[in-house]
Design an enzyme around this catalytic site. Sequence first.
Site, PDB file in Angstrom:
ATOM      1  N   CYS A 172       0.861  -1.181   0.000  1.00 43.87           N
ATOM      2  CA  CYS A 172       0.000   0.000   0.000  1.00 43.87           C
ATOM      3  C   CYS A 172       0.896   1.228   0.000  1.00 43.87           C
ATOM      4  O   CYS A 172       1.901   1.256   0.724  1.00 43.87           O
ATOM      5  CB  CYS A 172      -0.869  -0.020   1.259  1.00 43.87           C
ATOM      6  SG  CYS A 172      -1.962   1.393   1.421  1.00 43.87           S
ATOM      7  N   HIS A 176      -9.147  -4.064  -1.497  1.00 46.75           N
ATOM      8  CA  HIS A 176      -8.154  -3.278  -0.756  1.00 46.75           C
ATOM      9  C   HIS A 176      -8.515  -1.789  -0.775  1.00 46.75           C
ATOM     10  O   HIS A 176      -8.524  -1.120   0.268  1.00 46.75           O
ATOM     11  CB  HIS A 176      -6.765  -3.510  -1.371  1.00 46.75           C
ATOM     12  CG  HIS A 176      -5.669  -2.674  -0.778  1.00 46.75           C
ATOM     13  ND1 HIS A 176      -4.609  -3.213  -0.084  1.00 46.75           N
ATOM     14  CD2 HIS A 176      -5.461  -1.316  -0.787  1.00 46.75           C
ATOM     15  CE1 HIS A 176      -3.817  -2.220   0.316  1.00 46.75           C
ATOM     16  NE2 HIS A 176      -4.296  -1.068  -0.100  1.00 46.75           N
ATOM     17  N   GLU A 177      -8.835  -1.269  -1.963  1.00 48.33           N
ATOM     18  CA  GLU A 177      -9.132   0.172  -2.064  1.00 48.33           C
ATOM     19  C   GLU A 177     -10.441   0.519  -1.345  1.00 48.33           C
ATOM     20  O   GLU A 177     -10.536   1.579  -0.713  1.00 48.33           O
ATOM     21  CB  GLU A 177      -9.187   0.619  -3.526  1.00 48.33           C
ATOM     22  CG  GLU A 177      -7.896   0.416  -4.319  1.00 48.33           C
ATOM     23  CD  GLU A 177      -6.649   0.929  -3.630  1.00 48.33           C
ATOM     24  OE1 GLU A 177      -6.729   1.885  -2.850  1.00 48.33           O
ATOM     25  OE2 GLU A 177      -5.569   0.345  -3.874  1.00 48.33           O
TER      26      GLU A 177
HETATM   27 ZN    ZN Z   1      -3.770   0.966   0.150  1.00 45.73          ZN
END
Ligand code: ZN
Length: 183
Positions: free
Chosen positions: A103, A145-146
């Site tokens: 990330c 994830h986003e």
């Molecule tokens: Zn991220």
Amino acid sequence: MGKVLKVREVGDPILEKVCDKVDIKNINHETLDIIEDLKATLEFGTGLGIAAPQIGISKRIIVVGAKKENIKYNYAEEVPVTAMINPTWKKLSKETDIQYEGCMSVPQIRGRVERYKNIVLTYYDEKGNKIVRELNGFFARLVQHECDHLEGIVFLEKVKEHSGFATVDNMNKYNLREKNNKL
Ligand code: ZN
């Protein structure tokens, strides 16, 4: 042209907040400017996706996009640059897999996260059109994830395994990506 903005890193309270919905009936210049800045910042950085809180804006907007030459995950596929407003997803099956994630808000660290393999994603594009599509594998993982960022969740919280973390250097040194992809 969007601006390349500083990416907020873990510890910044904005990454822990639940983001506000965008008014789809009124996608204005402010929203479009945020999207341009997200695209510019993503392209400048090393990530495959970015969420608005990562550039300091607590709104439900993400941009994903991965060129093959920039992808360091060997299970990954090319993903066209796509802005998604108010994205939501549902799982299509119970099937999951565990892969390393990184990330832009968590420099140098990778962690193994379990995600659903097959999802149906709903979002609005820049023109306010509603888009519904099925996603599998890497693209499905990226969106999950986003979308977590929009709930104030960073992937570190989802690493449950013993030895679930590695630095980028050690991923290469000990060939962890290869080893663990066989699981
Ligand atoms: Zn991220």
